[in-house]
Motif scaffolding. Structure first.
Motif, short mmCIF file in Angstrom:
data_model
loop_
_atom_site.label_atom_id
_atom_site.label_comp_id
_atom_site.label_asym_id
_atom_site.label_seq_id
_atom_site.Cartn_x
_atom_site.Cartn_y
_atom_site.Cartn_z
N ILE A 190 -2.69 3.97 10.34
CA ILE A 190 -4.07 3.48 10.33
C ILE A 190 -4.08 1.97 10.05
CG2 ILE A 190 -6.27 3.59 9.08
CD1 ILE A 190 -5.61 6.61 8.63
N VAL A 191 -3.28 1.55 9.08
CA VAL A 191 -3.20 0.12 8.76
C VAL A 191 -2.69 -0.66 9.97
CG1 VAL A 191 -1.98 -1.59 7.35
CG2 VAL A 191 -2.95 0.44 6.28
N GLY A 192 -1.66 -0.13 10.64
CA GLY A 192 -1.12 -0.80 11.82
C GLY A 192 -2.15 -0.92 12.93
N GLU A 193 -2.93 0.14 13.12
CA GLU A 193 -3.98 0.11 14.14
C GLU A 193 -5.02 -0.97 13.83
OE1 GLU A 193 -5.83 1.11 17.60
OE2 GLU A 193 -3.95 2.00 16.91
N LEU A 194 -5.39 -1.09 12.56
CA LEU A 194 -6.35 -2.13 12.16
C LEU A 194 -5.77 -3.52 12.34
CD1 LEU A 194 -7.93 -0.51 8.99
CD2 LEU A 194 -9.07 -0.99 11.15
N GLU A 195 -4.50 -3.69 12.01
CA GLU A 195 -3.87 -5.00 12.18
C GLU A 195 -3.84 -5.39 13.66
OE1 GLU A 195 -1.02 -5.19 8.25
OE2 GLU A 195 -0.14 -4.46 10.12
N ASN A 196 -3.57 -4.44 14.53
CA ASN A 196 -3.60 -4.71 15.97
C ASN A 196 -5.01 -5.04 16.44
OD1 ASN A 196 -0.86 -4.31 16.26
ND2 ASN A 196 -1.07 -2.16 16.81
N ARG A 197 -5.97 -4.29 15.95
CA ARG A 197 -7.36 -4.47 16.37
C ARG A 197 -7.91 -5.83 15.96
NH1 ARG A 197 -11.73 0.00 14.68
NH2 ARG A 197 -10.38 1.24 16.02
N TYR A 198 -7.62 -6.24 14.71
CA TYR A 198 -8.19 -7.48 14.19
C TYR A 198 -7.25 -8.67 14.28
CZ TYR A 198 -12.14 -4.81 12.57
OH TYR A 198 -13.26 -4.01 12.53
N GLY A 199 -5.98 -8.43 14.65
CA GLY A 199 -5.03 -9.52 14.79
C GLY A 199 -4.70 -10.23 13.49
N THR A 200 -4.79 -9.50 12.40
CA THR A 200 -4.51 -10.08 11.09
C THR A 200 -3.90 -9.02 10.18
OG1 THR A 200 -5.50 -11.34 9.27
CG2 THR A 200 -6.82 -9.57 10.17
N PRO A 201 -3.03 -9.43 9.27
CA PRO A 201 -2.45 -8.44 8.35
C PRO A 201 -3.51 -7.89 7.39
CG PRO A 201 -1.42 -10.61 8.04
CD PRO A 201 -2.49 -10.76 9.07
N MET A 202 -3.38 -6.63 7.09
CA MET A 202 -4.23 -6.00 6.09
C MET A 202 -3.60 -6.20 4.71
SD MET A 202 -6.90 -4.67 7.53
CE MET A 202 -7.01 -5.93 8.79
N PRO A 203 -4.37 -6.01 3.64
CA PRO A 203 -3.81 -6.17 2.30
C PRO A 203 -2.60 -5.24 2.11
CG PRO A 203 -6.18 -5.78 2.20
CD PRO A 203 -5.76 -5.58 3.61
N PRO A 204 -1.56 -5.71 1.43
CA PRO A 204 -0.36 -4.89 1.24
C PRO A 204 -0.65 -3.56 0.53
CG PRO A 204 -0.03 -7.11 0.37
CD PRO A 204 -1.45 -7.02 0.83
N ASP A 205 -1.64 -3.54 -0.32
CA ASP A 205 -1.95 -2.31 -1.05
C ASP A 205 -2.75 -1.30 -0.22
OD1 ASP A 205 -0.61 -3.14 -3.31
OD2 ASP A 205 -2.39 -3.98 -4.26
N ALA A 206 -3.24 -1.71 0.94
CA ALA A 206 -4.06 -0.81 1.75
C ALA A 206 -3.30 0.45 2.13
CB ALA A 206 -4.56 -1.53 3.01
N GLU A 207 -2.04 0.31 2.46
CA GLU A 207 -1.25 1.47 2.87
C GLU A 207 -0.88 2.38 1.70
OE1 GLU A 207 3.20 -0.28 3.30
OE2 GLU A 207 1.67 -1.09 4.63
N ARG A 208 -1.16 1.94 0.49
CA ARG A 208 -0.90 2.76 -0.69
C ARG A 208 -2.20 3.29 -1.32
NH1 ARG A 208 2.93 -1.32 -1.00
NH2 ARG A 208 1.78 -2.60 -2.44
N SER A 209 -3.30 3.11 -0.62
CA SER A 209 -4.60 3.58 -1.13
C SER A 209 -4.56 5.08 -1.34
CB SER A 209 -5.71 3.23 -0.14
OG SER A 209 -5.84 1.85 0.00
N LYS A 210 -5.22 5.51 -2.38
CA LYS A 210 -5.25 6.94 -2.71
C LYS A 210 -6.44 7.65 -2.09
CE LYS A 210 -1.61 6.68 -5.27
NZ LYS A 210 -0.35 6.94 -4.62
N SER A 211 -7.55 6.93 -1.90
CA SER A 211 -8.77 7.58 -1.42
C SER A 211 -9.41 6.75 -0.31
CB SER A 211 -9.77 7.74 -2.57
OG SER A 211 -10.27 6.46 -2.95
N PRO A 212 -10.26 7.37 0.49
CA PRO A 212 -11.00 6.61 1.50
C PRO A 212 -11.79 5.44 0.89
CG PRO A 212 -11.19 8.93 1.98
CD PRO A 212 -10.51 8.81 0.63
N ARG A 213 -12.40 5.67 -0.28
CA ARG A 213 -13.18 4.59 -0.91
C ARG A 213 -12.28 3.40 -1.23
NH1 ARG A 213 -17.90 4.22 -3.85
NH2 ARG A 213 -18.05 6.46 -4.12
N GLN A 214 -11.14 3.67 -1.84
CA GLN A 214 -10.22 2.59 -2.20
C GLN A 214 -9.73 1.85 -0.95
OE1 GLN A 214 -6.52 3.89 -4.00
NE2 GLN A 214 -6.30 1.97 -5.12
#
Length: 85
Positions: free
Chosen positions: A48-72
């Motif tokens: 999911i993080v990779g898809e967003l990075e491709n879509r927006y052309g920018t890296p997502m926060p490093p902690d995004a891939e370690r999120s525990k919940s949809p809200r986080q």
């Protein structure tokens, strides 16, 4: 393309990148539940993080891939998008 990811978009991303189908309404009800509740593991979240990075052309926060919940996850990703990260 908006500058915020919605629950509906996250639901679509979960299906596309993680192969997990969850209705947006169900995701909203379990907003603070763990991703594992929905059947999304760490590799799915990484997709999911990779898809967003491709879509927006920018890296997502490093902690995004370690999120525990949809809200986080949405808080981190949307914060980064709003900041122009």
């Amino acid at each position: 393309m908006s500058d915020r990811i919605t629950v509906e978009e996250l639901s679509e991303l979960m299906k596309k990148a993680a192969g997990v189908t969850v209705a947006p309404e169900e995701l909203q009800r379990g907003y603070d539940s763990g991703f594992d509740t929905f059947g999304v593991d760490s590799l799915g979240l990484l997709g999911i993080v990779g898809e967003l990075e491709n879509r927006y052309g920018t890296p997502m926060p490093p902690d995004a891939e370690r999120s525990k919940s949809p809200r986080q996850f949405l808080d981190q990703v949307n914060g980064a998008l709003l900041a122009g990260a």
